[in-house]
Scaffold this motif. Structure first.
Motif, PDB file in Angstrom:
ATOM      1  N   LEU A 701       0.858  -1.178   0.000  1.00 11.42           N
ATOM      2  CA  LEU A 701       0.000   0.000   0.000  1.00 11.42           C
ATOM      3  C   LEU A 701       0.895   1.228   0.000  1.00 11.42           C
ATOM      4  O   LEU A 701       1.685   1.433   0.913  1.00 11.42           O
ATOM      5  CB  LEU A 701      -0.914   0.022   1.219  1.00 11.42           C
ATOM      6  CG  LEU A 701      -2.038  -1.026   1.263  1.00 11.42           C
ATOM      7  CD1 LEU A 701      -2.822  -0.891   2.553  1.00 11.42           C
ATOM      8  CD2 LEU A 701      -2.965  -0.878   0.065  1.00 11.42           C
ATOM      9  N   THR A 702       0.767   2.015  -1.033  1.00  7.58           N
ATOM     10  CA  THR A 702       1.600   3.209  -1.170  1.00  7.58           C
ATOM     11  C   THR A 702       0.788   4.438  -0.800  1.00  7.58           C
ATOM     12  O   THR A 702      -0.299   4.670  -1.364  1.00  7.58           O
ATOM     13  CB  THR A 702       2.126   3.345  -2.600  1.00  7.58           C
ATOM     14  OG1 THR A 702       2.893   2.184  -2.924  1.00  7.58           O
ATOM     15  CG2 THR A 702       3.012   4.588  -2.735  1.00  7.58           C
ATOM     16  N   TYR A 703       1.289   5.218   0.179  1.00  6.08           N
ATOM     17  CA  TYR A 703       0.641   6.463   0.586  1.00  6.08           C
ATOM     18  C   TYR A 703       1.327   7.626  -0.123  1.00  6.08           C
ATOM     19  O   TYR A 703       2.522   7.854   0.064  1.00  6.08           O
ATOM     20  CB  TYR A 703       0.730   6.664   2.103  1.00  6.08           C
ATOM     21  CG  TYR A 703       0.039   5.602   2.923  1.00  6.08           C
ATOM     22  CD1 TYR A 703      -1.305   5.330   2.728  1.00  6.08           C
ATOM     23  CD2 TYR A 703       0.733   4.878   3.880  1.00  6.08           C
ATOM     24  CE1 TYR A 703      -1.951   4.355   3.470  1.00  6.08           C
ATOM     25  CE2 TYR A 703       0.099   3.900   4.637  1.00  6.08           C
ATOM     26  CZ  TYR A 703      -1.249   3.646   4.417  1.00  6.08           C
ATOM     27  OH  TYR A 703      -1.885   2.676   5.157  1.00  6.08           O
ATOM     28  N   GLN A 704       0.545   8.359  -0.910  1.00  8.75           N
ATOM     29  CA  GLN A 704       1.090   9.524  -1.602  1.00  8.75           C
ATOM     30  C   GLN A 704       0.460  10.770  -1.000  1.00  8.75           C
ATOM     31  O   GLN A 704      -0.770  10.944  -1.017  1.00  8.75           O
ATOM     32  CB  GLN A 704       0.810   9.441  -3.099  1.00  8.75           C
ATOM     33  CG  GLN A 704       1.476  10.564  -3.886  1.00  8.75           C
ATOM     34  CD  GLN A 704       1.390  10.344  -5.384  1.00  8.75           C
ATOM     35  OE1 GLN A 704       0.908   9.299  -5.820  1.00  8.75           O
ATOM     36  NE2 GLN A 704       1.846  11.313  -6.153  1.00  8.75           N
ATOM     37  N   ILE A 705       1.302  11.635  -0.451  1.00  9.25           N
ATOM     38  CA  ILE A 705       0.811  12.827   0.251  1.00  9.25           C
ATOM     39  C   ILE A 705       0.617  13.968  -0.743  1.00  9.25           C
ATOM     40  O   ILE A 705       1.474  14.235  -1.591  1.00  9.25           O
ATOM     41  CB  ILE A 705       1.807  13.235   1.359  1.00  9.25           C
ATOM     42  CG1 ILE A 705       1.912  12.114   2.405  1.00  9.25           C
ATOM     43  CG2 ILE A 705       1.384  14.537   2.027  1.00  9.25           C
ATOM     44  CD1 ILE A 705       2.932  12.365   3.479  1.00  9.25           C
ATOM     45  N   ASP A 706      -0.532  14.637  -0.614  1.00  8.53           N
ATOM     46  CA  ASP A 706      -0.851  15.779  -1.466  1.00  8.53           C
ATOM     47  C   ASP A 706      -0.252  17.030  -0.807  1.00  8.53           C
ATOM     48  O   ASP A 706      -0.845  17.637   0.074  1.00  8.53           O
ATOM     49  CB  ASP A 706      -2.368  15.920  -1.602  1.00  8.53           C
ATOM     50  CG  ASP A 706      -2.774  16.985  -2.621  1.00  8.53           C
ATOM     51  OD1 ASP A 706      -1.947  17.879  -2.892  1.00  8.53           O
ATOM     52  OD2 ASP A 706      -3.907  16.933  -3.117  1.00  8.53           O
ATOM     53  N   HIS A 707       0.929  17.427  -1.245  1.00 11.35           N
ATOM     54  CA  HIS A 707       1.640  18.544  -0.616  1.00 11.35           C
ATOM     55  C   HIS A 707       0.926  19.877  -0.854  1.00 11.35           C
ATOM     56  O   HIS A 707       0.963  20.771   0.004  1.00 11.35           O
ATOM     57  CB  HIS A 707       3.069  18.609  -1.148  1.00 11.35           C
ATOM     58  CG  HIS A 707       3.907  17.439  -0.742  1.00 11.35           C
ATOM     59  ND1 HIS A 707       4.573  17.376   0.460  1.00 11.35           N
ATOM     60  CD2 HIS A 707       4.166  16.257  -1.367  1.00 11.35           C
ATOM     61  CE1 HIS A 707       5.217  16.233   0.563  1.00 11.35           C
ATOM     62  NE2 HIS A 707       4.977  15.527  -0.538  1.00 11.35           N
ATOM     63  N   GLN A 708       0.256  20.015  -1.996  1.00 14.77           N
ATOM     64  CA  GLN A 708      -0.457  21.265  -2.278  1.00 14.77           C
ATOM     65  C   GLN A 708      -1.620  21.444  -1.317  1.00 14.77           C
ATOM     66  O   GLN A 708      -1.846  22.547  -0.786  1.00 14.77           O
ATOM     67  CB  GLN A 708      -0.955  21.257  -3.725  1.00 14.77           C
ATOM     68  CG  GLN A 708      -1.633  22.572  -4.113  1.00 14.77           C
ATOM     69  CD  GLN A 708      -2.025  22.598  -5.585  1.00 14.77           C
ATOM     70  OE1 GLN A 708      -1.648  21.697  -6.337  1.00 14.77           O
ATOM     71  NE2 GLN A 708      -2.761  23.618  -5.988  1.00 14.77           N
ATOM     72  N   ALA A 709      -2.340  20.354  -1.043  1.00 11.69           N
ATOM     73  CA  ALA A 709      -3.453  20.433  -0.083  1.00 11.69           C
ATOM     74  C   ALA A 709      -2.941  20.772   1.309  1.00 11.69           C
ATOM     75  O   ALA A 709      -3.597  21.517   2.062  1.00 11.69           O
ATOM     76  CB  ALA A 709      -4.209  19.104  -0.067  1.00 11.69           C
ATOM     77  N   LEU A 710      -1.780  20.232   1.668  1.00 14.37           N
ATOM     78  CA  LEU A 710      -1.208  20.556   2.978  1.00 14.37           C
ATOM     79  C   LEU A 710      -0.913  22.057   3.080  1.00 14.37           C
ATOM     80  O   LEU A 710      -1.222  22.705   4.092  1.00 14.37           O
ATOM     81  CB  LEU A 710       0.093  19.771   3.199  1.00 14.37           C
ATOM     82  CG  LEU A 710      -0.017  18.261   3.383  1.00 14.37           C
ATOM     83  CD1 LEU A 710       1.382  17.666   3.573  1.00 14.37           C
ATOM     84  CD2 LEU A 710      -0.876  17.913   4.594  1.00 14.37           C
ATOM     85  N   GLU A 711      -0.341  22.608   2.021  1.00 11.92           N
ATOM     86  CA  GLU A 711       0.019  24.027   2.046  1.00 11.92           C
ATOM     87  C   GLU A 711      -1.224  24.906   2.103  1.00 11.92           C
ATOM     88  O   GLU A 711      -1.258  25.913   2.817  1.00 11.92           O
ATOM     89  CB  GLU A 711       0.857  24.346   0.808  1.00 11.92           C
ATOM     90  CG  GLU A 711       1.405  25.765   0.810  1.00 11.92           C
ATOM     91  CD  GLU A 711       2.324  26.025  -0.374  1.00 11.92           C
ATOM     92  OE1 GLU A 711       2.690  27.192  -0.576  1.00 11.92           O
ATOM     93  OE2 GLU A 711       2.658  25.052  -1.088  1.00 11.92           O
ATOM     94  N   GLU A 712      -2.249  24.523   1.359  1.00 10.16           N
ATOM     95  CA  GLU A 712      -3.481  25.313   1.334  1.00 10.16           C
ATOM     96  C   GLU A 712      -4.164  25.347   2.691  1.00 10.16           C
ATOM     97  O   GLU A 712      -4.803  26.345   3.058  1.00 10.16           O
ATOM     98  CB  GLU A 712      -4.437  24.750   0.278  1.00 10.16           C
ATOM     99  CG  GLU A 712      -3.957  24.971  -1.152  1.00 10.16           C
ATOM    100  CD  GLU A 712      -4.852  24.276  -2.170  1.00 10.16           C
ATOM    101  OE1 GLU A 712      -5.779  23.542  -1.723  1.00 10.16           O
ATOM    102  OE2 GLU A 712      -4.632  24.439  -3.376  1.00 10.16           O
TER     103      GLU A 712
END
Length: 1002
Positions: A701-712
């Protein structure tokens, strides 16, 4: 010179007493030298292990492995670095130079690791640095019972027994397999935690504070110092009393402390019953029998106190193996000694025979004194070295004794006969001994495990030969002078008349016929020797043979995603099949998980929950181990195609790698893995069996973090990773003690929490804001290997190839190499390549040996041509060795090659002494060239034949003894000596006569 000799010889009794006194130290060395089955080989490796709980293998590679690799090469003594990065841990293996002390490098690496701690991730553990020694199993027991609970009840007893054994001298370690530890999980109720306005870090801080020891120090009262201490509670009860947050909420209200069995590393069973394996390992440089007896006494006492229903079975005892082997070897040594006594009595007088026999025994005993300084113990190789030495040590003594008797026969007095007898042969005896020393000395330079394995052979032969020569030139004349026997029988020895007639026939009939047609004679011998070399194509090859043992191991590798429980069930199915199909199996042990504790030469390169090893004890009288493997391995693979299966037995030699190994190097990890999988598929299509250090890809299971959503939304990436960590592996907590033992404890969310119902809290004011974790993380299902491997800092994958048709496999590999991009590199190695490297190295050493022998003979005869005549006998000896191996169909092996190298020094002795006699007679002007050759042949016939017979008889018990390791060596030396003696007695005079006619134009 004569005055010194006369002064010494008149004190012969004192000198002989001195020699026997020195021999006592040799006897003491023989009785006290360490014993083991095979030579000890050093493993100069260091492991650096750094744990980073919860980290992905790529993060481990980037943040730990590569950081460590960038600095590790600055440490002096490190030759190469291999590493493996996997989820949660980085392991670097450092290979050290032979000349460095591993402890010095360990200290340097520890200092380096300490300096790098600031560059490693904050929550990574301190790197652990340890030296890897050769773990030599001394004893292995299986404790088994009908019920698993009975074994759990004796766990503390076995731990006590383990401590008792570890405290003994000569023990490196103890490995206990089969028990599973318990773990504790602090399962947080996330809803209760949110309601109390708490986060995991706050709870973790309170827990660690409760577990930290209280340091009160000391205070002074009325001039007295009083130490202050704190009565702490049992840590598990402390956890239950922890309160967190401003409201002091009890931890028990928002978490459950769950006691769970940890996933076992090993599941062990013996004869179908649950078992615990208890293996004791010997420290380096220790004596097997004496240490083993002491350990067995402690084990017997501990076993006697165990409750009923527990049985202990000793499945491996190195002491028994050593004693069995040495019983046979000592019998061969005794027979060889008797053979020396009998063979010398065939052609020597009683006094001469006793003198030679005594000299040989003293040479062996005194020659053992310096052996421990070479780092050599008493093992199979060193005992065989003694047997070979017995066969060749007689040469010097026979030559000197025979010439003294010849001088007596010519009318010399007692003192003159001894002096002249030694003086005439001393140069040739010393030269021939130097030739032998120079023959075996380069073998001490043989590199790697092969060099360590064979080191005892040249060490024994060098020391005993030097002592033999010294005694032949001192003890023999002293003994003959002291015996006061000038009258020598006309036909000394049991077959004296036959030897005399043989010498006359050789001098009067054979040699005249040879020198009438010297060129034809030489060419005939040359053609015979050259043709015999072609027999090597029809002779079997086996680098190291299997041991004559009753153990067969079965390695099982299943799908990477299997649990250890499933693997154990599948392995039992294989074991049941084996028992049904193999009626000669007498006992079996099953190790699921990390496998056998280094027993029976078996090991798993990459063990885990998906691997198992079965140890079978077979009745070898019904079928040998190799026959068992040949008959059952292929059908077993067909019956269980879902498993990768290897059947092996103990091989008498250093550990070997796969027949062919392929190392692929490529910076792009995806491309590297694809290349490895493609080559693996190609080889398997050709019928090869292939394993890789990648292992099989496993569901991921690969977790890909949405960095743009974190910044917003103003969320830090660490918050997301912490939440994911709490949902999966959790955070380890140190210092938990339960039942008197440290227990692994983890703080994590309870099973009710998932990525969908977990929210991230962000404090923006009085009221926190919450965001679904799923808004920031995308989950995808993939498959990926468990490991990322480096070698010397470069990403790599290694494939181990087992193919019946190695030529076809190599062709496939080469064709694949041609298609690789410029960024990729391939290195082909393996056992076959290692053997090729050995033959290249031994060929170079053999060339050095020939040069050294040539130089010794050139100095002795002051000629650049004469040595070529003598070196020709080496060619004949090697030809004879090949004939012997072909006729007996004995495999050409590592020790067979060593036998051929040994012949290089042994066979030149006869040619040196024979030519020395011819030269002395020719230069005396009392004989013409023909008479010089005839009379030298007459004088040397008996010593040459006698030493040859003695050498052959001494080695015959080894050749007929059936030990596959030493049979090739014995057959090679016996056949080489016999063939060389016969043909060199023809070729050497003819070559010398040709040399004389050309040199002097006569």
């Amino acid at each position: 010179m004569r005055r010194v000799f006369e002064a010494s010889i008149r004190r012969s009794l004192l000198f002989i007493i001195l020699i026997f006194t020195v021999a006592i130290f040799g006897v003491y060395t023989f009785l006290t030298i360490d014993q083991r089955e095979i030579p000890e080989t050093e493993v100069n490796l260091i492991n650096v292990t750094t744990a980073w709980p919860g980290a992905d293998k790529r993060d481990v590679e980037t943040n730990i492995t590569e950081v460590m690799e960038a600095e590790i090469f600055s440490v002096d003594g490190v030759d190469s670095v291999s590493s493996v990065s996997q989820d949660g841990v980085s392991v670097l293996t450092l290979e050290l130079s032979d000349a460095v002390e591993s402890n010095d490098v360990v200290n340097a690496v520890n200092n380096l690791a300490g300096g790098l701690s600031g560059e490693l991730p904050e929550n990574a553990a301190e790197p652990e640095v340890r030296s890897i020694g050769t773990r030599f199993p001394l004893l292995s027991y299986q404790f088994h019972a009908d019920e698993r609970a009975a074994l759990d009840d004796i766990r503390s007893d076995l731990e006590t027994l383990e401590r008792d054994v570890l405290q003994m001298e000569g023990i490196e370690g103890v490995t206990v397999k089969g028990y599973a530890d318990e773990t504790y999980v602090i399962a947080l109720d996330r809803s209760a935690m949110v309601e109390a306005n708490l986060n995991p870090n706050q709870i973790l801080t309170e827990i660690e504070g409760a577990l930290n020891p209280v340091i009160l120090g000391q205070e002074k009262t009325d001039g007295d110092i009083i130490r202050l201490s704190f009565q702490d509670e049992v840590p598990m009860s402390v956890l239950e009393q922890v309160r967190v947050g401003s409201e002091s909420v009890p931890l028990s209200e928002m978490a459950e402390i769950e006691r769970q069995p940890a996933d076992p590393e090993d599941i062990v069973q013996y004869e179908g019953s649950p078992a615990v394996s208890f293996t004791v390992f010997l420290a380096s440089g220790e004596d097997v029998p004496s240490v083993s007896r002491e350990v067995e006494a402690v084990m017997d006492e501990g076993i006697s106190g165990l409750p009923d229903g527990i049985e202990a079975t000793n499945i491996s005892s190195e002491r028994e193996n050593v004693e069995d082997i040495f019983t046979g070897l000592y019998m061969s040594l005794a027979i060889a000694l008797i053979a020396v006594i009998l063979s010398t009595s065939l052609g020597l007088s009683l006094s001469g025979s006793v003198t030679v026999m005594t000299t040989v025994v003293l040479s062996v005993v005194i020659g053992l004194i310096p052996v421990p300084w070479f780092g050599v113990d008493l093992n199979q190789i060193s005992v065989i070295g003694l047997i070979i030495a017995l066969g060749i040590l007689v040469d010097d003594s026979i030559v000197v004794n025979d010439n003294i008797e010849r001088r007596f026969t010519l009318g010399d007095g007692r003192l003159d006969g001894v002096y002249n007898g030694v003086k005439e042969v001393a140069p040739s005896v010393i030269s021939s001994t130097l030739a032998i020393v120079f023959t075996f000395s380069p073998l001490l330079l043989l590199s790697g495990a092969n060099g360590e394995f064979i080191k005892a052979l040249p060490s024994i032969l060098i020391t005993t030969m030097i002592v033999s020569t010294v005694l032949a030139l001192t003890f023999v004349p002293a003994a003959r002078y002291l015996l006061k026997q000038r009258k020598v029988p006309e036909y000394p020895g049991l077959l004296g008349r036959l030897f005399t007639r043989g010498g006359d026939f050789y001098a009067d009939k054979v040699l005249p016929a040879i020198i009438r047609r010297p060129l034809i004679t030489f060419l005939t011998v040359l053609v015979i020797g050259a043709l015999s070399l072609g027999l090597i194509r029809f002779t079997p090859f086996e680098f190291f043979p299997e041991a004559d043992r009753s153990e067969v191991t079965v390695d099982l590798i299943f799908d990477e995603s299997q649990t250890i429980g499933q693997t154990h069930e599948d392995a039992n199915a294989v074991l049941d099949h084996i028992k049904n199909e193999m009626p000669h199996v007498e006992a079996s042990s099953l190790f699921t998980g990390t496998g056998l504790p280094n027993l029976f030469g078996a090991s798993l390169d990459q063990s885990g929950p998906n691997t198992a090893q079965i140890a079978l004890e077979i009745d070898k009288t019904k079928q040998s181990a190799s026959e068992t493997i040949d008959q059952y391995e292929a059908p077993l693979r067909e019956a269980f195609p879902e498993a990768t299966i290897f059947m092996e037995t103990i091989v008498q030699g250093p550990p070997a790698s796969a027949p062919v190994t392929v190392e692929l190097y490529e910076p792009d990890i995806e491309q590297l893995n694809a290349q490895a999988n493609e080559l693996e598929s190609m080889l398997e299509e050709d019928g090869a069996l292939v394993t890789t250090n990648l292992g099989e890809s496993i569901p991921t299971l690969t977790y890909q973090i949405d960095h743009q959503a974190l910044e917003e939304n103003g969320i830090s990436i660490s918050q997301v990773k912490n939440e994911l960590n709490m949902l999966s592996a959790g955070i380890p907590i140190q210092g938990i003690i339960a039942d008197g033992e440290p227990r692994e404890t983890t703080l994590k969310y309870s099973g009710a929490s998932t990525i969908e119902n977990t929210e991230i809290v962000r404090m923006t004011g009085a009221q926190p804001e919450t965001y679904p974790l799923s808004d920031f993380v995308e989950v995808s299902e993939t498959e990926s290997p468990k490991y990322i491997h480096h070698r010397n800092g470069d990403r790599m994958v290694e494939l181990q190839v087992y193919a019946e048709d190695e030529a076809a496999a190599n062709e496939t590999i080469e064709s694949f190499r041609d298609e690789l991009p410029d960024s990729s590199e391939m290195i082909i190695g393996g056992e076959t390549s290692d053997q090729t490297d050995f033959f290249i190295e031994i060929s170079i050493l053999f060339g050095i040996i020939l040069i050294l022998v040539y130089l010794v003979i050139a100095v002795e005869f002051n000629s650049i041509v004469m040595p070529l005549i003598i070196v020709f006998s080496i060619f004949l000896a090697i030809s004879g060795g090949i004939i012997g191996l072909f006729v007996t169909q004995t495999p050409i092996s590592f020790l067979g090659i060593m036998g051929m190298v040994s012949l290089s020094g042994i066979v030149v002795r006869n040619a040196i002494v024979l030519l020395d006699f011819i030269e002395a007679r020719r230069q005396s002007d009392a004989f013409d060239i023909n008479e010089a050759i005839y009379e030298s042949g007459r004088a040397r016939f008996k010593p040459i034949l006698l030493t040859t017979i003695t050498s052959i008889i001494a080695l015959t018990p080894v050749a007929l003894g059936g030990d596959a390791l030493f049979v090739p060596l014995a057959v090679t030396v016996i056949a080489g000596i016999a063939f060389s003696t016969i043909l060199s007695m023809i070729a050497t005079p003819s070559l010398y006569y040709l040399y004389y006619r050309i040199r002097y134009r006569k």
